[in-house]
Write an enzyme that holds these catalytic residues in place. Sequence first.
Site, PDB file in Angstrom:
ATOM      1  N   CYS A   1     -11.061 -12.642  10.839  1.00  0.00           N
ATOM      2  CA  CYS A   1     -11.476 -13.998  10.460  1.00  0.00           C
ATOM      3  C   CYS A   1     -10.765 -14.494   9.212  1.00  0.00           C
ATOM      4  CB  CYS A   1     -12.990 -14.043  10.239  1.00  0.00           C
ATOM      5  SG  CYS A   1     -13.953 -13.697  11.708  1.00  0.00           S
TER       6      CYS A   1
ATOM      7  N   ILE B   1      -5.143 -17.149   9.135  1.00  0.00           N
ATOM      8  CA  ILE B   1      -4.437 -17.511  10.358  1.00  0.00           C
ATOM      9  C   ILE B   1      -5.401 -17.642  11.526  1.00  0.00           C
ATOM     10  CG2 ILE B   1      -3.889 -15.174  11.142  1.00  0.00           C
ATOM     11  CD1 ILE B   1      -1.642 -18.347  11.304  1.00  0.00           C
ATOM     12  N   ALA B   2      -6.513 -16.919  11.494  1.00  0.00           N
ATOM     13  CA  ALA B   2      -7.511 -17.045  12.558  1.00  0.00           C
ATOM     14  C   ALA B   2      -8.050 -18.463  12.631  1.00  0.00           C
ATOM     15  CB  ALA B   2      -8.646 -16.050  12.333  1.00  0.00           C
TER      16      ALA B   2
ATOM     17  N   ARG C   1      -6.365 -21.207  12.157  1.00  0.00           N
ATOM     18  CA  ARG C   1      -5.413 -22.028  12.907  1.00  0.00           C
ATOM     19  C   ARG C   1      -5.643 -21.869  14.419  1.00  0.00           C
ATOM     20  NH1 ARG C   1      -0.575 -23.583  10.234  1.00  0.00           N
ATOM     21  NH2 ARG C   1      -1.130 -24.204   8.105  1.00  0.00           N
TER      22      ARG C   1
ATOM     23  N   ARG D   1     -15.131  -7.074  10.899  1.00  0.00           N
ATOM     24  CA  ARG D   1     -15.853  -5.884  10.419  1.00  0.00           C
ATOM     25  C   ARG D   1     -17.003  -6.273   9.502  1.00  0.00           C
ATOM     26  NH1 ARG D   1     -10.611  -2.654   8.436  1.00  0.00           N
ATOM     27  NH2 ARG D   1     -10.195  -4.783   7.724  1.00  0.00           N
TER      28      ARG D   1
ATOM     29  N   HIS E   1      -2.019  -4.260  14.125  1.00  0.00           N
ATOM     30  CA  HIS E   1      -1.680  -4.961  15.360  1.00  0.00           C
ATOM     31  C   HIS E   1      -1.611  -4.031  16.561  1.00  0.00           C
ATOM     32  CE1 HIS E   1       0.262  -8.776  13.404  1.00  0.00           C
ATOM     33  NE2 HIS E   1      -0.996  -8.597  13.069  1.00  0.00           N
TER      34      HIS E   1
ATOM     35  N   LYS F   1       2.304 -12.611  14.770  1.00  0.00           N
ATOM     36  CA  LYS F   1       3.594 -12.050  14.391  1.00  0.00           C
ATOM     37  C   LYS F   1       3.456 -11.348  13.040  1.00  0.00           C
ATOM     38  CE  LYS F   1       4.042 -14.858  10.998  1.00  0.00           C
ATOM     39  NZ  LYS F   1       4.073 -14.293   9.624  1.00  0.00           N
TER      40      LYS F   1
ATOM     41  N   ARG G   1      -1.413  -7.494   1.852  1.00  0.00           N
ATOM     42  CA  ARG G   1       0.026  -7.760   1.719  1.00  0.00           C
ATOM     43  C   ARG G   1       0.630  -7.105   0.484  1.00  0.00           C
ATOM     44  NH1 ARG G   1      -1.281 -12.449   4.734  1.00  0.00           N
ATOM     45  NH2 ARG G   1       0.270 -12.851   6.391  1.00  0.00           N
TER      46      ARG G   1
ATOM     47  N   ASP H   1       7.362 -10.797   7.328  1.00  0.00           N
ATOM     48  CA  ASP H   1       6.190 -11.673   7.338  1.00  0.00           C
ATOM     49  C   ASP H   1       6.624 -13.097   7.676  1.00  0.00           C
ATOM     50  OD1 ASP H   1       3.556 -12.432   7.130  1.00  0.00           O
ATOM     51  OD2 ASP H   1       3.469 -12.336   4.952  1.00  0.00           O
TER      52      ASP H   1
END
Length: 331
Positions: free
Chosen positions: A17, A20-21, A23, A40, A82, A100, A167, A180
């Site tokens: 969540c 990017i989720a 988007r 989680r 991933h 990605k 990151r 990235d």
Amino acid sequence: MLALKFMALRGLVVVGCGWIARRHAVAARRLGVPLLVASRDLAKARAFAREFGAADAFGAYADAARDPRAEAAVICTPHDRHCADTLAALGAGLHVLVEKPIAPTVEEADRMIAAARDAGRVLMVAENFHFMPAFRHVHGLVSSGALGGLRSLHLVARGYRQHHGWRLAADAAGGGVLIDGGIHYVHNLTWWGGEVRRVFALRPPQTVKLGGEDAVELLAELAGGVVGFVSNSLGALGAPRVQWSSVTGVDGTIFADNRGRFILSRGRGRMRLRLFRRDSRGHEAMLREFVDAVGSGRPPETDGQSGRRDLAGGPAAYRSGAERRPVDLAC
């Protein structure tokens, strides 16, 4: 008919969540794709579900994947998750749209591709640049021969951003800006310009804390002698809202806004401006492609092999940077 087509997907599990989720959730809501949300942190999943009108929220990814309403999943977890999260979703019988890069390593990408093939499920990489209307228009112009023979491509993005969380960990990120945000531009380099044959990569002195490099300068030799240049940085005070990429041929040049709002093109005639206002970042078109692939059984445009191809140049670029010399890519 469009709404009926998208309602054919029983439910899309949003795995993770983070930013990017959101988007993906916005795109799903606009297209009428039912959502299930998994994190989680159950409280975080519930808050996300309320905000985006999801049908349910789960505190474990496996519980969401086993729900009878689930037919597909979008993997929005850190890079090093991933592969594991994709394999789990495929193992539960779901089709997968994975953010990605497809994975931090080519070996993990190969495992994911093989698992999807064995399961008879769609594996697609969420490379939204491929679905941005402006960038698709650039591809169309190049493919039509409007620029004549290609000469060079320059893809430049500079900004300044302090990251936090995963990151900052080299193992979780699998690298720095090249793997990235930079992988978007690596994708466009090959999509517009063709196969990469040789790379020479350098990195400037680090200014931003990151799990890998905060900037990369990549010079590439493409098929036919076309020259490609990718410059991606999170350590420079650039102007991210006014950046563009260029494609130059014998008969003309295209300037494309990196945010997908417009392109300027000039061939043998006058300069032309084209504006793009609808779905400029391509997330709706990308989700539409995924749902259509699930429904039709055909491979999506940015399938697992496409994601693997984008990733494959990374080891050569990192080797080039370490050895400070050009490195050939295996054909």
